[in-house]
Every structure is written in C-alpha cells, then in structure tokens.
Design an enzyme around this catalytic site. Structure first.
Site, short mmCIF file in Angstrom:
data_model
loop_
_atom_site.label_atom_id
_atom_site.label_comp_id
_atom_site.label_asym_id
_atom_site.label_seq_id
_atom_site.Cartn_x
_atom_site.Cartn_y
_atom_site.Cartn_z
N ARG A 1 -21.82 59.13 8.19
CA ARG A 1 -21.91 58.41 6.92
C ARG A 1 -22.02 59.46 5.81
O ARG A 1 -22.86 60.34 5.87
CB ARG A 1 -23.13 57.50 6.93
N GLU B 1 -17.08 47.59 0.23
CA GLU B 1 -16.87 47.19 1.61
C GLU B 1 -15.47 46.63 1.83
O GLU B 1 -14.88 46.01 0.94
CB GLU B 1 -17.89 46.13 2.02
N ARG C 1 -26.00 57.12 12.59
CA ARG C 1 -24.86 57.89 12.09
C ARG C 1 -25.37 59.17 11.44
O ARG C 1 -26.40 59.15 10.75
CB ARG C 1 -24.05 57.08 11.07
#
Length: 326
Positions: free
Chosen positions: A77, A85, A144
C-alpha cells in the site's frame, strides 16, 4: 559459574537482543538488497534501507503487488496517498470540496480508474525501488507493506498527489508537508480529481450504456468477445467494431478504449472516421489501416461474459460506455 558457562549466557543474551532489533518484515530481510542501494536520502523517503523489486500487478492506483529478487511476493500500500476506489464505493466527503452526491461519487470512480491506469502505465512489470518511512510501521491492518515507490528516480507516491490522481492520506509520514503542498496546488489548479469539485471532471451527460453517444455520433456496431478456441491463442478473432453514426467526419486520434479491468488501448494519431465509416479494433497484432486497428495485447481483453467498453476522448472525457453480457 564457570567461565565457559558465562560465555554461553552472554552469547545467548546477545542473540536475543539482536533478534529483537529488526522491525523490517521477515520477507523483506530476505531480499538481499544490492550493495550501495539505499534509496534517495535527500527525499526523506527511506529509513536507510531500500530494495529493488518488480511490480507484478496493479490492484488499483495506490495498491500493487510485487516480487523480490528471491521470488518472494508481497502486496504493498503506497504511503501517504489515497486514490479513489474502483472496487468499492467512494465517499466524496473524504475528498475536500467534492459534492457529496451521486455526481461526486461517479466523478471520483472515473478518476479511480484513471489512477489505476496511470499506475499501470508507469509501474507494471517495471523494476522499482521500495522503502519505508521511519514514522510509520512496516505494515497496515491488512498486512500490506507500507512503502514509498521510486521509479526512474522519482517518487511515484508524490506524483500521484501532484498530478491529481490522489489525495493526501493523513498520517505521520515524514513527507506529509511536501505532499500537502502538492495537494493544495493541485486543488487550486483543479488538476485531476479536483475538477470533480465543480462537476467538470466527471463523465457528465456523455456517458451512455446503450452503445451510442449523442455528443460525438460514435457507436459500437459489433462486439466479438468470444474468439474461436482459446481466446488467448486467437487474439485477432476477438474484436469490437466502432462506427461513426454522425453526419461529420470524426477525428479519434488519442482516444482510448478500455474494459472494466482497465486494460487500455490508445488510438494512433491521424485516425479519423468519415460519416458512416467503421473501424475494427482487434485485440492482437497487425498493421493498422483506415478500417483496422490492432491493440497489440499479449492476452485476451474482453470477457466472454459481462464486461463494459468505455471510450474516452483525447481530453479523457467519457464519450461512450457500453455494457454487454455473454
């Protein structure tokens, strides 16, 4: 206690202390970074350790998958940024000044796709440098890695903000003041997604779902998504046909055609359709002509089931959108 026993205790204590000193994820410590590769210290975007990795997949504008030199794979990330999104709904309130209504959400979704395509064009299959921030943990709650990406000597995270593909994600990362400054400038100039603030950055009334465009006359005359046999081995039997249904010639130079997965083809310069003319866009390779264009993809693009064809003009405005199902 004997001298031998004392030495043993010292060795064990030293080993425990050293084992607890590393805050870098275990997969990262196995990457064997090249000698002298320490990232760009002047940018303040590294703890002093950096790794060369290969980007293997673009999840969206701010999330990627990559592979270390030893074959270990990770999801990352990007630190300090948040692109709109594409896989879930957007909350316009997260983007300062964007209307908290359907138009704002639609505009942000469009820019989410653009951010994904920007990431794909810049990073896909590229070797890049990743590094961490001393003010942030190595991973987020989804496990992540939280990283900066540098490509060709430039901070990709920073470019996302500067070019209006992302807002600054508020946290304690070291470069936040620099990023906020770039965000402020992008907002003032209405760059990228910040054009959504006054409605000029969305798809507007030109978006259609029936395969036609009232503003340009461009239509989708045919969709042949299911090639004979294996689609990936018969790419030129997968194609779509575009038709100029308007009364005037239509210059489509620089226009793009994309699917739901953000695979994007850009029409070559000098491409024009006379009134009533058609052009077939084949997925595979070949020689372009007035009536035939070739994507040059190494794999099938169009789903045999449900998919959406989106055509944008050279200004990146949506002029045609066609949903189809198998």
């Amino acid at each position: 206690m004997s001298l031998k026993s004392s030495l043993l205790v010292v060795c064990l204590v030293s080993a425990v202390v050293l084992a607890g000193c590393s805050s870098v994820p275990s997969s990262t410590t196995q990457t064997n970074a090249p000698a002298g590769e320490t990232g760009d210290q002047s940018a303040g975007e590294t703890t002093g350790e950096a790794w060369t990795v290969t980007i293997t997949r673009i999840v969206d504008g701010d999330t990627v998958e990559f592979e270390y030199r030893n074959g270990t794979q990770e999801t990352a990330r990007l630190l300090g940024v948040d692109t709109p999104e594409v896989h879930t709904a957007n909350d316009p309130e997260e983007f300062e000044g964007v209307p908290n209504d359907e138009s704002g959400a639609t505009c942000l979704r469009d820019w989410g796709h653009k951010a994904s395509e920007f990431a794909r064009s810049e990073l896909a299959d590229e070797q890049v440098t990743i590094s961490f921030d001393p003010n942030e943990g190595p991973r987020d709650r989804y496990d992540r890695l939280l990283v900066y990406i540098r490509d060709d000597g430039k901070s990709f995270n920073y470019q996302l903000v500067k070019q209006g593909y992302a807002r600054v994600y508020d946290s304690k990362f070291e470069q936040r003041e620099r990023f906020y400054s770039a965000e402020s400038e992008a907002q003032q100039e209405k760059v990228g997604l910040w054009a959504c603030r006054d409605g000029s950055g969305g798809s507007g009334s030109s978006q259609t779902t029936d395969g036609s465009s009232g503003t340009t006359g461009l239509t989708i005359a045919q969709i042949h998504a299911d090639a004979e046999g294996n689609d990936h081995e018969n790419l030129n039997d997968e194609y779509i046909v575009l038709r100029n249904s308007g009364n005037d010639a239509l210059d489509i130079s620089g226009w793009t055609v994309s699917d739901e997965a953000d695979h994007t083809y850009r029409v070559p310069s000098g491409t024009s359709l006379e009134s009533g003319a058609r052009v077939t866009l084949y997925t595979g390779s070949g020689s372009d002509s007035e009536s035939e264009l070739y994507w040059g993809s190494d794999g099938a693009v169009w789903n045999n089931g449900d998919d959406t064809i989106t055509v944008r003009n050279a200004s990146d405005d949506v002029v045609l959108r066609k949903e189809y199902s198998g």
